[in-house]
Design an enzyme around this catalytic site. Sequence first.
Site, PDB file in Angstrom:
ATOM      1  N   CYS A 198      -1.755   3.996   6.108  1.00  0.00           N
ATOM      2  CA  CYS A 198      -2.962   4.639   5.565  1.00  0.00           C
ATOM      3  C   CYS A 198      -3.669   3.617   4.673  1.00  0.00           C
ATOM      4  CB  CYS A 198      -2.632   5.938   4.837  1.00  0.00           C
ATOM      5  SG  CYS A 198      -1.529   5.762   3.423  1.00  0.00           S
TER       6      CYS A 198
ATOM      7  N   ARG B 203      -0.744   9.703   2.443  1.00  0.00           N
ATOM      8  CA  ARG B 203      -0.502  10.128   3.823  1.00  0.00           C
ATOM      9  C   ARG B 203       0.657   9.419   4.511  1.00  0.00           C
ATOM     10  NH1 ARG B 203      -6.573   9.005   5.435  1.00  0.00           N
ATOM     11  NH2 ARG B 203      -6.104   7.369   3.931  1.00  0.00           N
TER      12      ARG B 203
ATOM     13  N   ASP C  53      -8.040  12.208   3.842  1.00  0.00           N
ATOM     14  CA  ASP C  53      -7.482  11.561   2.662  1.00  0.00           C
ATOM     15  C   ASP C  53      -7.493  12.575   1.522  1.00  0.00           C
ATOM     16  OD1 ASP C  53      -6.907  10.042   0.483  1.00  0.00           O
ATOM     17  OD2 ASP C  53      -8.308   8.434   0.964  1.00  0.00           O
TER      18      ASP C  53
HETATM   19  P1  4NP Z   1      -3.607   7.268   1.042  1.00  0.00           P
HETATM   20  O1  4NP Z   1      -4.581   7.876  -0.085  1.00  0.00           O
HETATM   21  O2  4NP Z   1      -4.405   6.234   1.798  1.00  0.00           O
HETATM   22  O3  4NP Z   1      -3.268   8.452   1.892  1.00  0.00           O
HETATM   23  O4  4NP Z   1      -2.425   6.684   0.331  1.00  0.00           O
HETATM   24  C1  4NP Z   1      -5.257   7.078  -1.011  1.00  0.00           C
HETATM   25  C2  4NP Z   1      -4.585   6.579  -2.094  1.00  0.00           C
HETATM   26  C3  4NP Z   1      -5.260   5.812  -3.030  1.00  0.00           C
HETATM   27  C4  4NP Z   1      -6.611   5.540  -2.869  1.00  0.00           C
HETATM   28  C5  4NP Z   1      -7.269   6.033  -1.766  1.00  0.00           C
HETATM   29  C6  4NP Z   1      -6.587   6.792  -0.834  1.00  0.00           C
HETATM   30  N1  4NP Z   1      -7.303   4.776  -3.829  1.00  0.00           N
HETATM   31  O5  4NP Z   1      -8.532   4.591  -3.679  1.00  0.00           O
HETATM   32  O6  4NP Z   1      -6.683   4.293  -4.807  1.00  0.00           O
END
Ligand code: 4NP
Length: 160
Positions: free
Chosen positions: A8, A14, A127
């Site tokens: 991800c 995710r 997300d």
């Molecule tokens: P992930 O979610 O891609 O599912 O782990 C996110 C975690 C952190 C961030 C964005 C999406 N961020 O911008 O820090």
Amino acid sequence: MRKILFVCLGNICRSPLAEGLMSEKIANLGVEDQFKIDSCGTADYHIGELPDERTRENALQNGLELKHRARQFDPSDFKRFDHILVMDSVNKMKIIGQATSEEHLQKVQLMRDFEQEISLQGVDVPDPYYGGNEGFQNVYDILDRCTENLLSYHLQAIEN
Ligand code: 4NP
């Protein structure tokens, strides 16, 4: 040995959940020796961190403990894994952009290509990072289904 990597953006919401669900299902069937499972992010924002507290809390409510430490995707992952499941199309493009062969490209798929319902296939796993708490259970339900179908796919491939 089937080597599967979930990807991800941050590797704190995710993909560590997909990794945890897949590993749990594999352990429940007692086929751990046939699989290697890992997850990573395309970004470097959260390297070394445990999954997001909301993701961990929601997983625990569903009986699953997540202990993964975030890491960033590395091009060497194309060699180390046979199947790379990416949570959304933007991150899939980031992974594909690092491929240096047709063989690498063929390993990359969207997580929701493993939805049974045709209208959901290829859709992004949303997300949940900037959303409300209900988003986390929604992501849990999506990944529970898709990892179940992904595991069936690999078990069938092992048998044949
Ligand atoms: P992930 O979610 O891609 O599912 O782990 C996110 C975690 C952190 C961030 C964005 C999406 N961020 O911008 O820090």
